[in-house]
Design an enzyme around this catalytic site. Sequence first.
Site, mmCIF file in Angstrom:
data_model
loop_
_atom_site.group_PDB
_atom_site.id
_atom_site.type_symbol
_atom_site.label_atom_id
_atom_site.label_comp_id
_atom_site.label_asym_id
_atom_site.label_seq_id
_atom_site.Cartn_x
_atom_site.Cartn_y
_atom_site.Cartn_z
ATOM 1 N N ARG A 173 -3.934 -33.556 10.678
ATOM 2 C CA ARG A 173 -5.340 -33.579 10.281
ATOM 3 C C ARG A 173 -5.494 -33.742 8.764
ATOM 4 N NH1 ARG A 173 -9.187 -31.039 13.466
ATOM 5 N NH2 ARG A 173 -10.150 -30.048 11.662
ATOM 6 N N ARG A 177 -2.264 -38.658 0.076
ATOM 7 C CA ARG A 177 -2.559 -39.944 -0.564
ATOM 8 C C ARG A 177 -2.039 -39.998 -1.995
ATOM 9 N NH1 ARG A 177 -8.173 -37.699 -0.542
ATOM 10 N NH2 ARG A 177 -8.620 -38.288 1.594
ATOM 11 N N ARG A 250 -7.460 -18.847 19.292
ATOM 12 C CA ARG A 250 -7.398 -18.119 18.054
ATOM 13 C C ARG A 250 -8.833 -17.757 17.694
ATOM 14 N NH1 ARG A 250 -3.846 -14.898 16.143
ATOM 15 N NH2 ARG A 250 -3.615 -15.011 13.896
ATOM 16 N N ARG A 281 -9.034 -18.151 3.881
ATOM 17 C CA ARG A 281 -9.844 -18.854 2.885
ATOM 18 C C ARG A 281 -11.088 -18.065 2.549
ATOM 19 N NH1 ARG A 281 -10.656 -24.148 6.798
ATOM 20 N NH2 ARG A 281 -11.455 -23.019 8.573
ATOM 21 N N GLU A 301 -12.232 -15.263 5.585
ATOM 22 C CA GLU A 301 -11.945 -15.640 6.975
ATOM 23 C C GLU A 301 -10.607 -15.058 7.412
ATOM 24 O OE1 GLU A 301 -13.477 -19.752 7.416
ATOM 25 O OE2 GLU A 301 -11.774 -19.964 8.769
ATOM 26 N N TYR A 349 -9.219 -29.307 20.163
ATOM 27 C CA TYR A 349 -9.555 -29.031 18.771
ATOM 28 C C TYR A 349 -10.446 -30.154 18.231
ATOM 29 C CZ TYR A 349 -8.190 -27.452 13.977
ATOM 30 O OH TYR A 349 -8.146 -26.990 12.700
ATOM 31 N N ASP A 351 -13.607 -31.956 16.222
ATOM 32 C CA ASP A 351 -14.536 -31.828 15.105
ATOM 33 C C ASP A 351 -15.933 -32.170 15.619
ATOM 34 O OD1 ASP A 351 -12.585 -31.163 13.273
ATOM 35 O OD2 ASP A 351 -12.169 -33.239 12.750
HETATM 36 N N1 UDP Z 1 -3.318 -26.053 6.735
HETATM 37 C C1 UDP Z 1 -2.358 -25.580 5.886
HETATM 38 N N2 UDP Z 1 -2.722 -25.278 4.597
HETATM 39 C C2 UDP Z 1 -3.969 -25.442 4.132
HETATM 40 C C3 UDP Z 1 -4.947 -25.941 5.015
HETATM 41 C C4 UDP Z 1 -4.598 -26.225 6.321
HETATM 42 O O1 UDP Z 1 -1.220 -25.419 6.260
HETATM 43 O O2 UDP Z 1 -4.231 -25.142 2.952
HETATM 44 C C5 UDP Z 1 -2.915 -26.365 8.140
HETATM 45 C C6 UDP Z 1 -3.179 -25.185 9.082
HETATM 46 O O3 UDP Z 1 -2.192 -25.150 10.070
HETATM 47 C C7 UDP Z 1 -4.523 -25.574 9.680
HETATM 48 C C8 UDP Z 1 -4.372 -27.084 9.804
HETATM 49 O O4 UDP Z 1 -3.649 -27.459 8.633
HETATM 50 O O5 UDP Z 1 -4.731 -24.959 10.921
HETATM 51 C C9 UDP Z 1 -5.683 -27.846 9.877
HETATM 52 O O6 UDP Z 1 -6.455 -27.542 8.738
HETATM 53 P P1 UDP Z 1 -8.015 -27.765 8.677
HETATM 54 O O7 UDP Z 1 -8.463 -27.499 7.280
HETATM 55 O O8 UDP Z 1 -8.329 -29.073 9.265
HETATM 56 O O9 UDP Z 1 -8.513 -26.600 9.636
HETATM 57 P P2 UDP Z 1 -9.971 -26.111 10.088
HETATM 58 O O10 UDP Z 1 -10.897 -26.356 8.939
HETATM 59 O O11 UDP Z 1 -10.307 -26.852 11.340
HETATM 60 O O12 UDP Z 1 -9.758 -24.654 10.329
#
Ligand code: UDP
Length: 368
Positions: A173, A177, A250, A281, A301, A349, A351
């Site tokens: 996801r 870049r 989860r 976060r 969170e 999962y 969006d």
């Molecule tokens: N992830 C990570 N570090 C980060 C952000 C995300 O390892 O700083 C991994 C983590 O496993 C997460 C996944 O990437 O579940 C997808 O992140 P995303 O930000 O898309 O998650 P969401 O916002 O859907 O919770």
Amino acid sequence: MKKEYDYVIVGSGLFGSVFAHEAKKAGKKCLVIDKRNHVGGNIYCENIEGINVHKYGAHIFHTNDKTLWNYVNQFVEFNNFTNSPLSLSKGKLYNLPFNMNTFYQLWGTKTPKEAKAKIEEQISRYVVEKPQNLEEQALSLVGKDIYDNFIKEYTEKQWGRKATELPSFIIKRIPIRFTFDNNYFNDTYQGIPIGGYNKLIEGLLDGIEVLTNIDYFTDRQKFNQLSEKIVYSGKIDEYFDYKLGVLEYRSLLFENEILEIENFQGNAVVNYNDSVYDFTRIIEHKHFEFGKQKKTVITKEYPQEWGHGKEAFYPINDLKNQSLFNEYKKLALKEKNVIFGGRLAEYKYYDMHQVIALALTKTKKEFK
Ligand code: UDP
């Protein structure tokens, strides 16, 4: 005899609300029910101190599909918010997603050539033909430094499982870049509804009968008799009384704080990678809408295992759960007058833009 409603729609999240809207347009009569005391599912916002607080976690709309972008903008105009999260790792702040800024901050590499060489060197130690899990996937994509600094601890907190036990698609996801571009998404269109997500749901549900605080399962016989068809966006295992077993999710615990300052972290999203923090976060909601309020609201969170009484946020798409879901899906296909859809009913999962696209596809088929 014709029943009172064409559709009883269980759940007023994006799937249910888009379905209801399209059904109404097709001249159908719908009743939307939701067990919560509000509509909108997980995109619902609560107004605290004049700030739209994303009550069930940060939602940032993004899509590559112009039709979808126009679709949501017909209900509420979206602003030009761009998600550029930061990650705090071992006491230092870094830009996400993994881009030239991150590489510079981590290694001091100044050009794409230098950064690519560094990543090549890192991943050459982990040549895996077909990554079997999240750890293998991450190591073979970005190497050990990035994995150790930004992925391993965050991921294991987020999912409560070892990165070696998680599916590899989760990490795909996140973009990588070689430009100095901190936009978390690759999509062309991105933003937050001006005035909050509730406006989007209100627009979708305009003119449709809605009942909140109503749990389908306490009176399912009644609702089934009231309508020709049921549209179900809840948990698929719950629909079948968990008869094949319980799917794992989860969950998240949100800890809100109102602070008497204007600006806490200068950004909407800051990820806390290190395991010394129990939360993953901190969201500072006002920044989604460029708020200028005197106070600010932040949310920490905390990921948790799902159990009864908790909200199911993320499906755990590992092999065990996926095969259980496949069994439930077989049962779902036999339910002739029920349409299943959304993150919980499809155990996927998704969006927001994907859920809307899915609801539009299903309604097109239904009302063709
Ligand atoms: N992830 C990570 N570090 C980060 C952000 C995300 O390892 O700083 C991994 C983590 O496993 C997460 C996944 O990437 O579940 C997808 O992140 P995303 O930000 O898309 O998650 P969401 O916002 O859907 O919770």
